[in-house]
Design an enzyme around this catalytic site. Structure first.
Site, PDB file in Angstrom:
ATOM      1  N   SER A 108      -7.322  -9.420   5.183  1.00 38.05           N
ATOM      2  CA  SER A 108      -5.921  -9.575   5.621  1.00 38.05           C
ATOM      3  C   SER A 108      -5.432 -11.019   5.533  1.00 38.05           C
ATOM      4  O   SER A 108      -4.437 -11.381   6.151  1.00 38.05           O
ATOM      5  CB  SER A 108      -5.739  -9.002   7.030  1.00 38.05           C
ATOM      6  OG  SER A 108      -6.829  -9.312   7.867  1.00 38.05           O
ATOM      7  N   ARG A 145      -4.284 -12.227   2.789  1.00 38.32           N
ATOM      8  CA  ARG A 145      -3.203 -12.239   1.788  1.00 38.32           C
ATOM      9  C   ARG A 145      -2.970 -10.823   1.266  1.00 38.32           C
ATOM     10  O   ARG A 145      -3.675  -9.885   1.658  1.00 38.32           O
ATOM     11  CB  ARG A 145      -3.557 -13.181   0.626  1.00 38.32           C
ATOM     12  CG  ARG A 145      -4.906 -12.913  -0.025  1.00 38.32           C
ATOM     13  CD  ARG A 145      -5.401 -14.117  -0.821  1.00 38.32           C
ATOM     14  NE  ARG A 145      -6.807 -13.976  -1.166  1.00 38.32           N
ATOM     15  CZ  ARG A 145      -7.242 -13.528  -2.353  1.00 38.32           C
ATOM     16  NH1 ARG A 145      -6.376 -13.211  -3.288  1.00 38.32           N
ATOM     17  NH2 ARG A 145      -8.531 -13.431  -2.589  1.00 38.32           N
ATOM     18  N   ASP A 205     -18.667 -11.714   4.115  1.00 33.98           N
ATOM     19  CA  ASP A 205     -18.668 -11.030   2.820  1.00 33.98           C
ATOM     20  C   ASP A 205     -19.069  -9.583   3.067  1.00 33.98           C
ATOM     21  O   ASP A 205     -20.167  -9.315   3.569  1.00 33.98           O
ATOM     22  CB  ASP A 205     -19.679 -11.730   1.896  1.00 33.98           C
ATOM     23  CG  ASP A 205     -19.719 -11.107   0.500  1.00 33.98           C
ATOM     24  OD1 ASP A 205     -19.168 -10.000   0.310  1.00 33.98           O
ATOM     25  OD2 ASP A 205     -20.321 -11.731  -0.381  1.00 33.98           O
ATOM     26  N   TYR A 257     -14.444  -0.350 -11.278  1.00 32.14           N
ATOM     27  CA  TYR A 257     -13.445  -0.259 -10.198  1.00 32.14           C
ATOM     28  C   TYR A 257     -13.063   1.201  -9.944  1.00 32.14           C
ATOM     29  O   TYR A 257     -12.961   1.630  -8.792  1.00 32.14           O
ATOM     30  CB  TYR A 257     -12.235  -1.098 -10.616  1.00 32.14           C
ATOM     31  CG  TYR A 257     -11.152  -1.258  -9.585  1.00 32.14           C
ATOM     32  CD1 TYR A 257     -11.318  -2.076  -8.470  1.00 32.14           C
ATOM     33  CD2 TYR A 257      -9.922  -0.609  -9.736  1.00 32.14           C
ATOM     34  CE1 TYR A 257     -10.297  -2.234  -7.542  1.00 32.14           C
ATOM     35  CE2 TYR A 257      -8.899  -0.776  -8.816  1.00 32.14           C
ATOM     36  CZ  TYR A 257      -9.084  -1.587  -7.718  1.00 32.14           C
ATOM     37  OH  TYR A 257      -8.072  -1.749  -6.804  1.00 32.14           O
ATOM     38  N   SER A 258     -12.866   1.975 -11.015  1.00 30.79           N
ATOM     39  CA  SER A 258     -12.524   3.402 -10.841  1.00 30.79           C
ATOM     40  C   SER A 258     -13.661   4.129 -10.118  1.00 30.79           C
ATOM     41  O   SER A 258     -13.409   4.977  -9.256  1.00 30.79           O
ATOM     42  CB  SER A 258     -12.274   4.079 -12.197  1.00 30.79           C
ATOM     43  OG  SER A 258     -11.118   3.564 -12.810  1.00 30.79           O
ATOM     44  N   ILE A 317       0.597  -3.048  -7.347  1.00 32.28           N
ATOM     45  CA  ILE A 317       1.296  -3.715  -6.244  1.00 32.28           C
ATOM     46  C   ILE A 317       1.283  -5.227  -6.497  1.00 32.28           C
ATOM     47  O   ILE A 317       0.249  -5.772  -6.912  1.00 32.28           O
ATOM     48  CB  ILE A 317       0.600  -3.409  -4.893  1.00 32.28           C
ATOM     49  CG1 ILE A 317       0.387  -1.886  -4.700  1.00 32.28           C
ATOM     50  CG2 ILE A 317       1.389  -4.005  -3.724  1.00 32.28           C
ATOM     51  CD1 ILE A 317       1.621  -1.033  -4.623  1.00 32.28           C
TER      52      ILE A 317
END
Ligand code: NDP
Length: 242
Positions: free
Chosen positions: A9, A11, A61, A154-155, A187
């Site tokens: 959170s 950014r 992390d 990523y998918s 986004i």
């Protein structure tokens, strides 16, 4: 006081979610891995909006299971259990498979998918034992719903999040804790700053990128009392992309 942890959170979407939940009166706990100062600024803004006490951001992390557990347990010991978690933090490291290195596969899976387990494991049992009828929301992606070229890692991570959310929702249903995924399209954040903007917009029926606040509004809805019957769902916020 209803404490909500929003990972990542400092950014982007996580910051918008933190500020939006603060508007609804939640005591937001911010988090970052590197940008502690930015997370502190968001924490101050949240406290001033919500009227809740200011809390130092958590810095860890997500891929570091031991540290994640230690810091979350210490935080809950000092400040109380969470009403909810928004598992938002994530990274991408895009490349088509022929040049997708093992490091890029590992870092994305470790942060985005294993990181979800790392953060939820310490937090969920205390919610159950304190009978908190809370909320868990995880950020998936359009990439996890339909699969994107150049994003096999990523998918895979974001589709894995959907599976995890659906299974956990069933596990927690009798405790009246709802578990949902929100799947954004493109986004406007640092994560997409290198995309070819005009080309990508042509693929989006609304012909524009979304704003972090448009994702935050949907997350905030899931935290409301009237969303108590919404669980095990994936809610897309993508301008009609799929
Ligand atoms: P940003 O890159 O803008 O912000 C990422 C956030 O995650 C930062 O707060 C960062 O902290 C934190 N973070 C990064 N790596 C780690 C780590 N290893 N451990 C803990 N925290 C970490 O991302 P977005 O706001 O764009 O994305 C937020 C979520 O939404 C992600 O899960 C992303 O996959 C998802 N999403 C985003 C889309 C988009 O178009 N932007 C589309 C679909 C999904 P720090 O500031 O300290 O680096």
């Amino acid at each position: 006081m209803k404490r909500v942890l929003v990972t990542g959170s400092s950014r982007g979407i996580g910051k918008a979610i933190a500020l939006r939940l603060a508007e609804d009166g939640f005591a937001v706990v911010t988090h970052a891995v590197k940008n502690k100062d930015a997370a502190m600024e968001v924490a101050k803004e949240c406290a001033s909006i919500s009227g809740q006490p200011l809390q130092e951001p958590l810095v860890f992390d997500l891929a570091d299971r031991e540290k994640t557990q230690t810091l979350l347990e210490a935080d809950m010991e000092a400040n109380g259990v969470f009403f909810g978690v928004v598992a938002n933090a994530g990274i991408a490291a895009d490349a088509p498979v022929p040049i997708l290195e093992g490091d890029a596969w590992d870092s994305v899976i470790d942060t985005d998918l294993t990181g979800l387990y790392n953060v939820l494991k310490p937090v969920v049992m205390p919610m159950v034992s304190e009978r908190i009828r809370g909320r868990i929301v995880a950020l998936s992606s359009v990439s996890g719903v339909v699969g994107n070229r150049g994003q096999v890692n990523y998918s895979a991570a974001k589709a894995g999040i959907i599976g995890a959310v659906k299974a956990l929702a069933v596990e927690l249903v009798r405790h009246k804790i709802t578990v949902n995924a929100v799947a954004p399209g493109v986004i406007e954040t640092d994560m997409v700053s290198e995309l070819p903007v005009e080309e990508v917009k042509k693929a989006i029926p609304m012909r524009r990128f979304g704003k972090p606040e448009e994702v935050a509004g949907v997350v905030a809805f899931l935290f409301r009392e009237e969303a108590a019957y919404v669980t095990r769902q994936v809610i897309s916020v993508n301008g009609g992309l799929c």
